[in-house]
Design a protein around this motif. Structure first.
Motif, mmCIF file in Angstrom:
data_model
loop_
_atom_site.group_PDB
_atom_site.id
_atom_site.type_symbol
_atom_site.label_atom_id
_atom_site.label_comp_id
_atom_site.label_asym_id
_atom_site.label_seq_id
_atom_site.Cartn_x
_atom_site.Cartn_y
_atom_site.Cartn_z
ATOM 1 N N PRO A 126 0.800 -1.231 0.000
ATOM 2 C CA PRO A 126 0.000 0.000 0.000
ATOM 3 C C PRO A 126 0.831 1.279 0.000
ATOM 4 O O PRO A 126 0.327 2.339 -0.343
ATOM 5 N N TRP A 127 2.092 1.179 0.415
ATOM 6 C CA TRP A 127 2.922 2.373 0.479
ATOM 7 C C TRP A 127 4.372 2.022 0.190
ATOM 8 O O TRP A 127 4.782 0.863 0.253
ATOM 9 N N VAL A 128 5.149 3.080 -0.121
ATOM 10 C CA VAL A 128 6.580 2.950 -0.387
ATOM 11 C C VAL A 128 7.297 4.030 0.423
ATOM 12 O O VAL A 128 6.810 5.160 0.535
ATOM 13 N N SER A 129 8.436 3.673 0.987
ATOM 14 C CA SER A 129 9.210 4.650 1.752
ATOM 15 C C SER A 129 10.600 4.819 1.150
ATOM 16 O O SER A 129 11.158 3.896 0.549
ATOM 17 N N CYS A 130 11.146 6.019 1.325
ATOM 18 C CA CYS A 130 12.512 6.342 0.904
ATOM 19 C C CYS A 130 13.244 6.866 2.139
ATOM 20 O O CYS A 130 12.796 7.835 2.764
ATOM 21 N N SER A 131 14.340 6.205 2.495
ATOM 22 C CA SER A 131 15.103 6.582 3.686
ATOM 23 C C SER A 131 16.516 6.995 3.297
ATOM 24 O O SER A 131 17.129 6.384 2.418
ATOM 25 N N LEU A 132 17.024 8.010 3.987
ATOM 26 C CA LEU A 132 18.412 8.435 3.823
ATOM 27 C C LEU A 132 19.084 8.373 5.177
ATOM 28 O O LEU A 132 18.551 8.897 6.164
ATOM 29 N N VAL A 133 20.247 7.732 5.222
ATOM 30 C CA VAL A 133 20.901 7.437 6.483
ATOM 31 C C VAL A 133 22.361 7.893 6.436
ATOM 32 O O VAL A 133 23.088 7.587 5.495
ATOM 33 N N LEU A 134 22.771 8.628 7.470
ATOM 34 C CA LEU A 134 24.185 8.961 7.654
ATOM 35 C C LEU A 134 24.837 7.947 8.593
ATOM 36 O O LEU A 134 25.896 7.406 8.322
ATOM 37 N N SER A 135 24.197 7.717 9.729
ATOM 38 C CA SER A 135 24.673 6.771 10.720
ATOM 39 C C SER A 135 23.492 6.417 11.591
ATOM 40 O O SER A 135 22.378 6.916 11.400
ATOM 41 N N GLU A 136 23.703 5.540 12.537
ATOM 42 C CA GLU A 136 22.622 5.155 13.433
ATOM 43 C C GLU A 136 22.092 6.380 14.173
ATOM 44 O O GLU A 136 22.841 7.132 14.785
ATOM 45 N N GLY A 137 20.805 6.569 14.095
ATOM 46 C CA GLY A 137 20.180 7.721 14.734
ATOM 47 C C GLY A 137 20.119 8.955 13.864
ATOM 48 O O GLY A 137 19.477 9.939 14.232
ATOM 49 N N GLU A 138 20.788 8.936 12.720
ATOM 50 C CA GLU A 138 20.749 10.069 11.793
ATOM 51 C C GLU A 138 20.093 9.610 10.496
ATOM 52 O O GLU A 138 20.748 9.333 9.498
ATOM 53 N N GLU A 139 18.781 9.507 10.538
ATOM 54 C CA GLU A 139 18.018 8.982 9.409
ATOM 55 C C GLU A 139 16.771 9.828 9.183
ATOM 56 O O GLU A 139 16.135 10.302 10.122
ATOM 57 N N LEU A 140 16.430 10.036 7.927
ATOM 58 C CA LEU A 140 15.202 10.710 7.547
ATOM 59 C C LEU A 140 14.437 9.805 6.596
ATOM 60 O O LEU A 140 15.028 9.165 5.726
ATOM 61 N N GLU A 141 13.126 9.762 6.751
ATOM 62 C CA GLU A 141 12.294 8.895 5.921
ATOM 63 C C GLU A 141 11.077 9.643 5.411
ATOM 64 O O GLU A 141 10.496 10.473 6.112
ATOM 65 N N GLY A 142 10.696 9.363 4.179
ATOM 66 C CA GLY A 142 9.460 9.876 3.613
ATOM 67 C C GLY A 142 8.655 8.714 3.058
ATOM 68 O O GLY A 142 9.213 7.720 2.585
ATOM 69 N N ARG A 143 7.319 8.813 3.132
ATOM 70 C CA ARG A 143 6.450 7.750 2.624
ATOM 71 C C ARG A 143 5.392 8.350 1.707
ATOM 72 O O ARG A 143 4.971 9.494 1.887
ATOM 73 N N VAL A 144 4.948 7.548 0.762
ATOM 74 C CA VAL A 144 3.858 7.964 -0.114
ATOM 75 C C VAL A 144 2.866 6.811 -0.200
ATOM 76 O O VAL A 144 3.257 5.640 -0.323
ATOM 77 N N ASP A 145 1.574 7.129 -0.095
ATOM 78 C CA ASP A 145 0.495 6.140 -0.157
ATOM 79 C C ASP A 145 0.159 5.876 -1.624
ATOM 80 O O ASP A 145 -0.341 6.750 -2.326
ATOM 81 N N LEU A 146 0.436 4.672 -2.090
ATOM 82 C CA LEU A 146 0.220 4.336 -3.503
ATOM 83 C C LEU A 146 -1.257 4.206 -3.839
ATOM 84 O O LEU A 146 -1.637 4.313 -5.008
ATOM 85 N N ARG A 147 -2.094 3.991 -2.833
ATOM 86 C CA ARG A 147 -3.522 3.794 -3.113
ATOM 87 C C ARG A 147 -4.219 5.079 -3.508
ATOM 88 O O ARG A 147 -5.319 5.044 -4.056
ATOM 89 N N ASN A 148 -3.583 6.225 -3.237
ATOM 90 C CA ASN A 148 -4.208 7.508 -3.579
ATOM 91 C C ASN A 148 -3.795 8.032 -4.938
ATOM 92 O O ASN A 148 -4.174 9.140 -5.316
ATOM 93 N N ILE A 149 -2.992 7.241 -5.668
ATOM 94 C CA ILE A 149 -2.558 7.675 -6.988
ATOM 95 C C ILE A 149 -3.624 7.313 -8.001
ATOM 96 O O ILE A 149 -3.953 6.140 -8.183
ATOM 97 N N ALA A 150 -4.177 8.329 -8.645
ATOM 98 C CA ALA A 150 -5.279 8.096 -9.575
ATOM 99 C C ALA A 150 -4.840 7.249 -10.759
ATOM 100 O O ALA A 150 -3.722 7.371 -11.259
#
Length: 530
Positions: free
Chosen positions: A228-252
């Motif tokens: 139902p969703w896909v995430s993209c994560s960027l990591v420098l080291s443990e504890g230094e991570e950012l993540e974004g998600r997009v819900d694929l079910r809302n794509i027309a």
């Protein structure tokens, strides 16, 4: 025993006592010197610190000994006489420090249980770490009998912007998801996931820009039926991570069309992307890149509050290329008919005012002219003070601007370009900057609506950026927004809305417009110098 023998024995005894005394004194001296012999010990690996945080650069004496009466000097290579920190005569000598370290450097603790100088801990502590702090540091300690030295390398890390995700359906059960993030140091690790497994990207690119900061761009194909969703994560080291998600079910879903028309629909979907896809994006951190499109009631902005930070921006003629004409009052700019911008060049000009930490600023640019119409092509935004000349303009690395083209789309210079519909195309563009929060907002002043807000990380000085495009009859006019501040001289409503040109500018505006009236019929076929 004869007197001579007695005398000889006494002499021998005195001689023996003298040498015993000398040997004892030498032994005491040797013992004292040996007690002050030491070496400087440092970590084997480089140490790291986050931009804007505290750096602890360890150094200690072996064997452990009291260093309160010693000289402790921290310096960068080849800068022994201009140290980062100098401790001598039992205090830090601020007058001898490099100016950029005054108030930022001190003696710290390499661990919580350290006794500091009493235990031989001469660790350097730096606060408010900057990118220029990265590099080698030399620890030097000296006494009357000995000295020691050792080097430590400091790496400065930067956590970039949260990943910006966008998605578009390519067929009945396939979605193309793109992920973009900027301003990392060192290069982060990018990873895709659908919650059940790691996804292999179709493409992953890294690029370096201003200050060596890294941007990442990747995309992946996924299926809403499998996850139902896909995430993209960027990591420098443990504890230094950012993540974004997009819900694929809302794509027309795309309608059934011919291949040619289907391609056109995909392109249109990309162009309108920001109006539909960011609803499902969730971030782990509050420092998000806010993207809001025009045309919704909630997009109305409190422009009067922004205007309280109004500033008067003028054009810096020294930064103008020969392809631009600038008015004598440095408020109006347009392209040159006699010296057109050649292909591959960028004809932009900077403002004279520099913005740094602590800056809150609002300024306005007029993009139309009565009886002429609204400009079709332009850039307006910010450029880093490190920008040199009219060279390449990499996405987001030292440049943050909104541009317009004759195909009726606004573009945000990111990698890839972020496209927004330009209906209505702004006649007056307002810009609001909060430097420390990393916020730059673009406002359609006439409509009192937000076009887009971007979250960025500004380093050093940034300057207003202007590009009047090529081939438009209307010039670009920088308005004086300092009028809006509380307590300033009142101006008429028509002036505030940009419908009246100040007398000093009117003649030059007419001349700049008139010089291009003759070529107005050709502008629809000319390519912008952007």
């Amino acid at each position: 025993m004869t007197p001579s023998v007695i005398k000889k024995n006494i002499s021998r005894a005195l001689y023996t006592v003298m040498w015993l005394y000398i040997l004892a004194a030498w032994g005491v001296s040797l013992s004292s010197a040996t007690s002050e012999m030491f070496t400087c010990s440092v970590p084997v690996d480089p140490v790291s610190a986050r931009l804007g945080h505290v750096a602890t650069i360890p150094c200690w004496l072996t064997p452990s000994m009291n260093a309160e009466g010693l000289e402790v000097r921290w310096y960068r290579p080849k800068d022994f006489d201009n140290p980062v920190l100098l401790y001598t005569e039992r205090k830090i000598q601020e007058a001898s420090q490099q100016s950029q370290y005054v108030g930022r450097s001190s003696l710290g603790l390499r661990e919580l249980t350290s006794e500091g100088l009493k235990g031989g801990d001469v660790t350097l502590k730096l606060v408010n770490v900057t990118l220029s702090d990265q590099g080698e540091y030399v620890c030097y300690v000296s006494s009357n009998q000995d000295y020691g030295t050792a080097s430590v390398f400091l790496n400065v890390t930067v956590k970039g912007t949260p990943p910006l995700l966008s998605a578009v359906r390519t067929d009945a059960d396939s979605v193309n998801v793109s992920c973009v993030s900027h301003g990392w140091k060192p290069r982060p690790r990018l990873q895709w996931s659908d919650g059940r497994q790691t996804l292999k990207p179709e493409k992953l690119d890294y690029s370096s820009g201003a200050h060596g900061l890294v941007s990442a761009h990747s995309w992946v194909l996924s299926s809403p039926s499998s996850a139902p969703w896909v995430s993209c994560s960027l990591v420098l080291s443990e504890g230094e991570e950012l993540e974004g998600r997009v819900d694929l079910r809302n794509i027309a879903a795309l309608p059934e069309t011919s291949s040619g028309l289907k391609t056109a629909v995909i392109i249109l979907a990309l162009l309108l992307l920001l109006s539909v896809v960011f609803i499902g994006v969730l971030y782990k951190k509050r420092d998000i890149v806010d993207i809001e499109t025009m045309g919704q009631p909630e997009d109305l902005v409190d422009i009067e509050t922004m205007r309280q930070a109004g500033v008067d921006v003028t054009l810096d003629r020294k930064t103008a290329p020969p392809y631009l004409k600038v008015s004598l009052n440095s408020k109006i700019v347009r392209d040159s008919e006699d010296n057109p911008c050649p292909p591959g060049k960028h004809a932009y000009i900077l403002g004279t005012r520099a913005f740094t930490s602590g800056s809150h600023a609002y300024w306005e640019v007029r993009l139309d002219k009565e009886q002429v119409g609204v400009k079709q092509s332009w850039w307006v935004g910010l450029a880093s003070g490190s920008v040199n000349g009219q060279g390449d303009v990499p996405a987001s690395n030292g440049f943050w601007f909104l541009s317009s083209d004759k195909e009726k789309f606004l573009r945000l210079n990111m990698a890839p370009d972020i496209l927004l519909p330009a209906y209505p195309r702004p006649q007056i563009l307002g810009l609001y900057l909060d430097y420390d929060q990393g916020v730059l907002s673009f406002i359609n002043v006439k409509e009192n609506k937000l076009i887009v807000t971007v979250k960025a990380m500004f380093i050093g000085e940034v300057f207003p950026l202007f590009n009047p495009g090529q081939g438009d009859t209307a010039p670009m006019t920088i308005l004086d927004a300092s009028h809006y501040k509380t307590g300033s001289v009142e101006v008429s409503v028509s002036e505030r809305e940009g419908t009246v040109t100040p007398p000093a500018e009117k003649a030059e505006t007419v001349a700049l417009v008139a010089s291009n009236q003759s070529r107005n019929h050709q502008t629809s076929e000319r390519k912008d110098c952007l």
